[in-house]
Design a protein around this motif. Structure first.
Motif, PDB file in Angstrom:
ATOM      1  N   ARG A  43     -72.671 -60.088 -14.963  1.00 47.18           N
ATOM      2  CA  ARG A  43     -73.903 -60.235 -14.170  1.00 47.18           C
ATOM      3  C   ARG A  43     -74.444 -61.660 -14.182  1.00 47.18           C
ATOM      4  N   TYR A  44     -74.201 -62.382 -15.276  1.00 44.68           N
ATOM      5  CA  TYR A  44     -74.721 -63.745 -15.366  1.00 44.68           C
ATOM      6  C   TYR A  44     -73.847 -64.725 -14.590  1.00 44.68           C
ATOM      7  N   SER A  45     -72.569 -64.427 -14.481  1.00 47.23           N
ATOM      8  CA  SER A  45     -71.676 -65.269 -13.698  1.00 47.23           C
ATOM      9  C   SER A  45     -72.002 -65.158 -12.214  1.00 47.23           C
ATOM     10  N   LEU A  46     -72.533 -63.980 -11.816  1.00 44.55           N
ATOM     11  CA  LEU A  46     -72.861 -63.738 -10.411  1.00 44.55           C
ATOM     12  C   LEU A  46     -74.197 -64.327 -10.021  1.00 44.55           C
ATOM     13  N   SER A  47     -75.061 -64.581 -10.999  1.00 43.42           N
ATOM     14  CA  SER A  47     -76.424 -65.035 -10.686  1.00 43.42           C
ATOM     15  C   SER A  47     -76.462 -66.526 -10.370  1.00 43.42           C
TER      16      SER A  47
END
Length: 438
Positions: free
Chosen positions: A434-438
């Motif tokens: 999820r943090y890579s996508l943000s």
């Protein structure tokens, strides 16, 4: 011909799914704690191209429990042992959200996922047996709806913890004395009604990103939970028409939840009884039926209804009116039993014996059962099947050796694997952080 591979899973129920499978001379009587038996069944499944093995669980027993449930392996322990001894097959285990801590569950499953190089799955359950509370220092068992509220938070925490580390966070650069990139470590800081968890988790992600989420809730709230969170769903099956209706309803709920319906795979239960002839099939069915006495069948039935005592009723009278008995246990199962008994005017004896050894659409010759499986796939009643073999003996072997080759010949099965992870095998995408996508 089709390029659609039927997916198969197999439940490792020790000796099998029948309550008295341990009595069969085709399996070890101690099968539920016999690791060599588990390994043998798993290796047969892997050699046949099955997608996963699945270990169910329960947290409460008494003297009326299924005999081989009185002493059986804890799921994650046996899956951990199977992980280095297998190469391709998925490893799925049951863990209760009502009686476990999210941080611990996240660590355990992430560890199996790392050991197996991306083949782990979690069957998320809320635990139906009320007696479980007495084993976990709880005042009472949470009621059905509340259990799913707890499960939702629990799963949110676990999946959040699984994203604690971005995929390239651990650089392990010895030359420059840098083990990890601190900018790619993330605290969860989850604050909810039931759980407050800071994080981060002390293990990184696997080759598939996160373990696969399996779910089997068939109640209204359970199916809603599955539509929102599950990657794969176990269903009761029933008739072809019932399975089609269940499949369609679940896919609609998945779309309503804003998800792609193809992102959730549906696996009805498959309890095949196969043979070379109809006579052999009937002989095998009778052999399985004869493993149980009527008193044992009543105890087995009672388990679904929170160990209700059915011995108090007339065996040959119509199935008793039970009111809300079973409502806070195996709700969807008990509702179905009551409804079927009423519609068919079955006696208590008939219901009990049917429940211990259910007749299924998958009884027949090898060719007939293969054709039935294909019919279910072609009519959008299933994406695959989870085998709950009555006895993990000759019928299981015959299914692999006789039915599977027919499916291969007809273009509906391939014993090779689709990739190295369970997500690859099920045709599901890598779970992005999820943090890579943000």
């Amino acid at each position: 011909m089709t390029n659609k591979k039927i997916q198969f899973g197999i439940i490792l129920h020790g000796p099998g799914g029948h309550m008295n499978a341990w009595r069969s001379n085709e399996v070890p009587s101690d099968a539920s704690t016999n690791f060599n038996h588990y390994l043998k069944i798993t290796k047969k499944a892997e050699n046949a191209g099955f997608s996963f093995v699945f270990v169910a669980d329960g947290l409460y027993i008494n003297e009326k429990s299924i005999p081989h449930f009185l002493s059986r392996f804890e799921p994650l322990t046996v899956l951990s042992a199977l992980a280095p001894l297998t190469k391709n097959i998925g490893l799925v285990g049951t863990i209760s959200t009502s009686y476990s801590e999210p941080y611990t569950v996240a660590r355990q499953l992430a560890s199996i996922d790392k050991i197996s190089r991306g083949r782990a799955g979690w069957n998320v359950v809320t635990s139906p047996l009320e007696g479980s509370a007495d084993n976990y220092s709880k005042d009472k068992h949470p009621e059905h709806s509340l259990r799913y509220d707890i499960a939702e938070e629990h799963l949110q925490v676990v999946q959040g913890l699984w994203d604690s580390w971005e995929d390239d966070a651990f650089v392990r650069d010895a030359r420059n004395n840098q083990y990890f990139d601190k900018n790619k470590m993330h605290e969860l800081n989850y604050k909810g009604e039931f759980f407050n968890v800071k994080g981060p988790l002390n293990i990184d992600r696997s080759e598939q990103g996160q373990p696969i989420i399996f779910q089997a809730g068939a109640s209204k709230k359970g199916s809603g939970f599955a539509a929102k969170y599950a990657d794969a769903v176990f269903t009761h099956g029933g008739t072809l028409e019932q399975a089609k209706d269940s499949y369609k309803a679940l896919k609609e709920k998945v779309r309503e939840a804003g998800r792609d319906e193809n992102s959730v795979k549906v696996f009805p239960a498959l309890s095949p009884i196969v043979g070379a002839t109809h006579e052999q099939v009937q002989e095998r069915y009778k052999e399985i039926q004869n493993l149980v006495t009527i008193d044992q069948a009543l105890d087995y039935l009672g388990r679904y209804f929170d160990h209700h005592d059915f011995s108090q009723y007339d065996l040959d009278a119509p199935f008793p009116e039970l009111g809300d008995v079973g409502k806070n246990s195996f709700q969807s199962t008990t509702d179905a039993i009551k409804q079927d008994a009423k519609e068919n005017n079955w006696t208590l004896r008939e219901v009990a014996l049917r429940e211990t050894t259910r007749e299924t659409p998958f009884m027949g010759t090898y060719e007939e059962v293969a054709d039935t499986l294909i019919e279910w796939i072609d009519n959008e009643a299933a994406d695959g099947f989870v085998m709950t073999s009555h006895v993990l003996g000759s019928v299981y072997d015959d299914f692999i050796n006789k039915v599977v080759p027919i499916l291969v010949e007809k273009g509906y099965y391939d014993i090779s694997y689709n990739g190295e992870t369970l997500r690859d095998e099920l045709g599901l995408p890598f779970k992005e952080n999820r943090y890579s996508l943000s």
